[in-house]
Scaffold this motif. Structure first.
Motif, mmCIF file in Angstrom:
data_model
loop_
_atom_site.group_PDB
_atom_site.id
_atom_site.type_symbol
_atom_site.label_atom_id
_atom_site.label_comp_id
_atom_site.label_asym_id
_atom_site.label_seq_id
_atom_site.Cartn_x
_atom_site.Cartn_y
_atom_site.Cartn_z
ATOM 1 N N PRO A 101 0.802 -1.222 0.000
ATOM 2 C CA PRO A 101 0.000 0.000 0.000
ATOM 3 C C PRO A 101 0.842 1.284 0.000
ATOM 4 O O PRO A 101 0.505 2.239 -0.683
ATOM 5 C CB PRO A 101 -0.817 -0.103 1.288
ATOM 6 N N THR A 102 1.950 1.300 0.756
ATOM 7 C CA THR A 102 2.765 2.511 0.876
ATOM 8 C C THR A 102 4.142 2.340 0.256
ATOM 9 O O THR A 102 4.544 3.134 -0.591
ATOM 10 C CB THR A 102 2.927 2.913 2.357
ATOM 11 N N ALA A 103 4.888 1.320 0.695
ATOM 12 C CA ALA A 103 6.256 1.148 0.209
ATOM 13 C C ALA A 103 6.756 -0.265 0.457
ATOM 14 O O ALA A 103 6.372 -0.907 1.429
ATOM 15 C CB ALA A 103 7.190 2.127 0.916
ATOM 16 N N CYS A 104 7.617 -0.733 -0.425
ATOM 17 C CA CYS A 104 8.379 -1.948 -0.186
ATOM 18 C C CYS A 104 9.666 -1.509 0.501
ATOM 19 O O CYS A 104 10.345 -0.597 0.041
ATOM 20 C CB CYS A 104 8.690 -2.651 -1.508
ATOM 21 N N THR A 118 10.003 -1.635 -6.414
ATOM 22 C CA THR A 118 9.015 -0.575 -6.196
ATOM 23 C C THR A 118 7.964 -1.181 -5.275
ATOM 24 O O THR A 118 8.104 -2.308 -4.827
ATOM 25 C CB THR A 118 8.357 -0.119 -7.515
ATOM 26 N N ARG A 119 6.857 -0.483 -5.069
ATOM 27 C CA ARG A 119 5.816 -1.069 -4.215
ATOM 28 C C ARG A 119 4.977 -2.107 -4.952
ATOM 29 O O ARG A 119 4.216 -2.848 -4.347
ATOM 30 C CB ARG A 119 4.924 0.010 -3.599
ATOM 31 N N THR A 120 5.138 -2.228 -6.288
ATOM 32 C CA THR A 120 4.337 -3.178 -7.068
ATOM 33 C C THR A 120 5.130 -4.339 -7.660
ATOM 34 O O THR A 120 4.551 -5.367 -7.993
ATOM 35 C CB THR A 120 3.612 -2.463 -8.229
ATOM 36 N N ASN A 121 6.459 -4.181 -7.838
ATOM 37 C CA ASN A 121 7.243 -5.249 -8.463
ATOM 38 C C ASN A 121 8.713 -5.131 -8.098
ATOM 39 O O ASN A 121 9.123 -4.181 -7.431
ATOM 40 C CB ASN A 121 7.067 -5.235 -9.982
ATOM 41 N N PHE A 122 9.497 -6.103 -8.553
ATOM 42 C CA PHE A 122 10.939 -6.080 -8.332
ATOM 43 C C PHE A 122 11.619 -6.695 -9.546
ATOM 44 O O PHE A 122 11.019 -7.454 -10.308
ATOM 45 C CB PHE A 122 11.320 -6.827 -7.056
ATOM 46 N N THR A 123 12.880 -6.372 -9.736
ATOM 47 C CA THR A 123 13.676 -6.901 -10.839
ATOM 48 C C THR A 123 14.901 -7.606 -10.263
ATOM 49 O O THR A 123 15.634 -7.016 -9.460
ATOM 50 C CB THR A 123 14.113 -5.774 -11.791
ATOM 51 N N LEU A 124 15.107 -8.866 -10.671
ATOM 52 C CA LEU A 124 16.254 -9.639 -10.218
ATOM 53 C C LEU A 124 17.287 -9.708 -11.337
ATOM 54 O O LEU A 124 16.967 -10.076 -12.465
ATOM 55 C CB LEU A 124 15.844 -11.055 -9.825
ATOM 56 N N THR A 125 18.506 -9.358 -10.989
ATOM 57 C CA THR A 125 19.606 -9.352 -11.947
ATOM 58 C C THR A 125 20.779 -10.145 -11.368
ATOM 59 O O THR A 125 21.080 -10.037 -10.180
ATOM 60 C CB THR A 125 20.061 -7.909 -12.221
ATOM 61 N N VAL A 126 21.430 -10.962 -12.214
ATOM 62 C CA VAL A 126 22.622 -11.702 -11.809
ATOM 63 C C VAL A 126 23.744 -11.397 -12.797
ATOM 64 O O VAL A 126 23.501 -10.890 -13.898
ATOM 65 C CB VAL A 126 22.370 -13.231 -11.756
ATOM 66 N N ALA A 175 9.966 -10.421 0.544
ATOM 67 C CA ALA A 175 9.865 -8.960 0.549
ATOM 68 C C ALA A 175 9.038 -8.509 1.748
ATOM 69 O O ALA A 175 8.182 -9.245 2.235
ATOM 70 C CB ALA A 175 9.215 -8.463 -0.744
ATOM 71 N N TYR A 176 9.305 -7.298 2.198
ATOM 72 C CA TYR A 176 8.584 -6.765 3.353
ATOM 73 C C TYR A 176 8.351 -5.281 3.158
ATOM 74 O O TYR A 176 9.113 -4.584 2.478
ATOM 75 C CB TYR A 176 9.354 -7.055 4.640
ATOM 76 N N GLY A 177 7.257 -4.782 3.721
ATOM 77 C CA GLY A 177 6.907 -3.369 3.591
ATOM 78 C C GLY A 177 5.555 -3.088 4.217
ATOM 79 O O GLY A 177 5.013 -3.891 4.955
#
Length: 137
Positions: A91-94, A115-123, A134-136
């Protein structure tokens, strides 16, 4: 003494004399009002499980009574980054995403942007599958 909660809505292990003024009980728990017994146990009418909501599964989440969300799952990663949506938007932030590469003998550590809606994983090499948390709020 540890604090405990039993299935009938009784919180144990709190001394009445040691509580600060202004204790707040969520409205969904206060039906009938909280009460103290002679053993310093707080009993709250209602269902204590009513304040936990979520979705169980490989990718899921839980909302804690204080408004904090915990989310988890699996996702792919690549050198170009793979974006994955959270099971539910924060709702507010990851506040953070923790990732573990789960399928290579010498796994490269994934990095996450979020972001508060998604994440990007890079290796830095390969295309692993990662477990994430994830937590927020």
């Amino acid at each position: 003494m540890p604090i405990g909660i039993n299935g009938s809505g009784t919180i144990t292990g709190i001394s009445v004399g040691g509580l600060p003024d202004g204790i707040i009980v969520p409205s969904e728990l206060s039906t009938g009002g909280p009460s103290w017994d002679s053993s310093s146990n707080l009993t709250v009418a209602g269902n204590l499980n009513a304040t936990l909501t979520g979705s169980q599964g490989t990718n899921g989440y839980v909302r804690l009574p204080n408004g904090v969300y915990l989310q988890w799952g699996t996702a792919g990663a690549s050198t170009g980054g793979i974006t994955t949506s959270f099971p539910i938007a924060f709702p507010t932030a990851c506040w953070g995403v923790v990732c573990i590469n789960t399928n290579q003998p010498n796994p490269p550590a994934p990095s996450a942007s979020y972001t508060r809606t998604n994440f990007t994983l890079t290796v830095n090499a390969g295309s692993p599958t990662c477990s994430w948390f994830a937590y927020g709020n």
